[in-house]
Design an enzyme around this catalytic site. Structure first.
Site, PDB file in Angstrom:
ATOM      1  N   ASN A  18       0.863  -1.184   0.000  1.00 26.33           N
ATOM      2  CA  ASN A  18       0.000   0.000   0.000  1.00 26.33           C
ATOM      3  C   ASN A  18       0.899   1.234   0.000  1.00 26.33           C
ATOM      4  OD1 ASN A  18      -1.729   2.077   0.534  1.00 26.33           O
ATOM      5  ND2 ASN A  18      -2.602   1.200   2.404  1.00 26.33           N
ATOM      6  N   ARG A  97      -2.807  -2.156  -3.151  1.00 29.29           N
ATOM      7  CA  ARG A  97      -3.948  -1.261  -2.972  1.00 29.29           C
ATOM      8  C   ARG A  97      -3.772  -0.120  -3.971  1.00 29.29           C
ATOM      9  NH1 ARG A  97      -4.854   3.528   1.084  1.00 29.29           N
ATOM     10  NH2 ARG A  97      -7.065   3.867   0.741  1.00 29.29           N
ATOM     11  N   HIS A 186     -12.223   4.008   0.652  1.00 28.61           N
ATOM     12  CA  HIS A 186     -12.299   3.073   1.798  1.00 28.61           C
ATOM     13  C   HIS A 186     -13.146   1.850   1.458  1.00 28.61           C
ATOM     14  CE1 HIS A 186     -11.826   6.745   4.718  1.00 28.61           C
ATOM     15  NE2 HIS A 186     -10.638   6.259   4.387  1.00 28.61           N
ATOM     16  N   ARG A 247      -9.047  17.059   7.082  1.00 26.44           N
ATOM     17  CA  ARG A 247      -9.878  17.447   5.935  1.00 26.44           C
ATOM     18  C   ARG A 247     -11.215  17.987   6.422  1.00 26.44           C
ATOM     19  NH1 ARG A 247      -9.704  11.930   3.076  1.00 26.44           N
ATOM     20  NH2 ARG A 247      -7.646  11.399   3.865  1.00 26.44           N
ATOM     21  N   GLU A 391      -7.985  -4.319   5.933  1.00 22.73           N
ATOM     22  CA  GLU A 391      -7.950  -4.140   4.476  1.00 22.73           C
ATOM     23  C   GLU A 391      -6.911  -5.051   3.837  1.00 22.73           C
ATOM     24  OE1 GLU A 391      -8.472   0.426   3.728  1.00 22.73           O
ATOM     25  OE2 GLU A 391      -7.977   0.056   5.816  1.00 22.73           O
TER      26      GLU A 391
END
Ligand code: AMP
Length: 417
Positions: A18, A97, A186, A247, A391
């Site tokens: 990733n 990923r 996600h 964010r 994940e």
């Protein structure tokens, strides 16, 4: 340094990579059991304090990276360790990923030259991530030329959303000609926890109706109808939706004109403001870290309390609004660093959702922390699970499934021939 006497101990493992904008996370996982054989992280890439940390066989190995301190340097060190630990022959494929698969990719995909070009051209939608993902792919192709590489797209799970959820109220040509639409992110995490919830409900995922809240540094809510994503809070980019660590989440687009026209911001200033300086950090003026903010709030810091209060209210508001996508709801899932650990955040969210028959058990809520999962609903209330996401395991499992099914197809072709 540790070496394994028998490499066959860990046969058919998948190397999961990733690559983020300034980090590389990696793990070597057994796809059927989820057993993590080796894991680690290279961080602060592109800075001269870049470091790689590897965990294997109950030992931790840390090494400073050499110039140019980049993704390739990190992967070179990882490959060196894999050789030293005698693990290279255990790897059956590499799963990557990849953040943005656009509309083209809704399934795990074998990486070919054509797929690489597509990932490159999708970089206009994910300029920080897709180029880094490609570096990881190229580095692994060089290091493991004999292995198949598979891309698992973070947007893929959301490709089942209907038009009403993914089209913005903008001129339709922007979608048709430039791909301006909601993609969501996600996806791998929402899919994993939904699958876990299906197991807890003891029914197939295709019969489950769920709302999943992934709350980490990045946050998103996804509504899952009959096992498929039908709406999600992140948009064309990861700025939309919930308030996050740094964010902003949803803001009135008119604020951007005000910043530019009245306050002299340039585009880069706005991008930085919305991505790096807003959210929990921006409101609290203290930190993007939920733990720091909870501690500060408990010692009377009003700004930290305000940031966390807005954070929880926004989550509850999204969950309530997403109930419009469902006619039945099996339950709510909390996951991600905050969702899995902050009993305070969970309680604040759930207490604002009593109209939907959510109610939390204090005792169960306190217990479900630090890796402990469970249903935290009070008696007679709607299910509300804390489920640790994984994940990496999904990436390993889907990579392995793709290889197995292509092997089966080849065998069938050979039989027919
Ligand atoms: P992630 O991006 O999923 O790794 O999650 C990172 C976020 O999880 C950060 O905001 C952390 O402060 C938060 N987090 C981790 N552990 C805890 C905890 N025990 N209590 C509250 N927040 C936590």
């Amino acid at each position: 340094m540790n070496t394994l006497s028998s490499p066959t101990l860990y046969e058919n493992a998948i190397l999961v990579i990733n690559c983020g904008s300034s980090s590389v996370k990696f793990s070597l996982i057994h796809p059927k059991t989820g057993q993590t054989i080796l894991s680690g992280l290279a961080e602060c890439l592109l800075a001269n304090d870049a470091v790689i940390k590897i965990k294997f066989d109950n030992e931790q190995y840390n090494q400073a990276l050499d110039a140019p301190f980049d993704h390739q340097s990190a992967l070179n060190v990882l490959v060196k360790y894999l050789h030293q630990f005698n693990l290279v022959t255990s790897i059956s494929a590499v799963g990557h990923r990849v953040v943005h698969g656009g509309e083209k990719y809704s399934e795990p995909t074998l990486i070919t030259e054509e797929v690489e070009s597509a990932i490159e051209s999708l970089a206009k939608l994910a300029p920080l991530h897709n180029p880094a993902n490609l570096i990881g792919i190229k580095a692994c192709q060089k290091a493991f030329a004999h292995l198949k590489q598979v891309a698992i797209f973070d947007t893929a799970f959301h490709q089942s959303m209907p038009e009403k959820a993914f089209i913005y109220g903008l001129p339709y040509d922007l979608y048709k000609q430039h791909g301006v639409r909601r993609y969501g992110f996600h996806g791998t995490s929402h899919y994993f926890v939904a699958k876990q919830a299906a197991e807890l409900l003891n029914k197939p995922l295709t019969e489950c109706n769920l709302i999943s809240a992934h709350l980490g540094n990045g946050c998103s809510i996804t509504v899952i109808k009959n096992g498929r994503s039908v709406d999600t809070s992140l948009g064309m980019t990861p700025v939309e939706g919930l308030m996050m660590g740094t964010r902003s989440g949803d803001v009135d687009a008119g604020i951007i004109f005000h910043l530019v026209e009245q306050l002299g911001y340039c585009v880069n200033d706005v991008v930085r403001l919305l991505n790096k300086k807003s959210g929990l950090l921006g409101v609290s003026q203290l930190s993007n870290d939920c733990r720091t903010l909870e501690e500060a709030m408990l010692s009377g810091n009003k700004q930290a309390e305000l940031a966390l209060t807005i954070f929880c209210y926004r989550i509850a508001k999204y969950i309530a609004s997403f109930s419009a996508s469902l006619t039945e709801l099996d339950g709510l899932i909390f996951t991600g660093g905050i969702g899995e650990n902050s009993s305070w955040v969970r309680e604040k969210v759930i207490e604002q959702l009593s109209l939907l028959n959510f109610n939390v058990s204090d005792e169960k809520n306190q217990k479900a922390r630090f890796g402990k999962s469970g249903n935290i609903a009070a008696d007679n209330a709607r299910n509300c699970w804390v489920i640790a996401t994984n994940e990496e395991w999904v990436i390993a499992e889907q990579t392995n499934n793709l290889l197995e099914s292509s092997l089966q197809n080849n065998q069938q072709k050979n039989i027919k021939a």
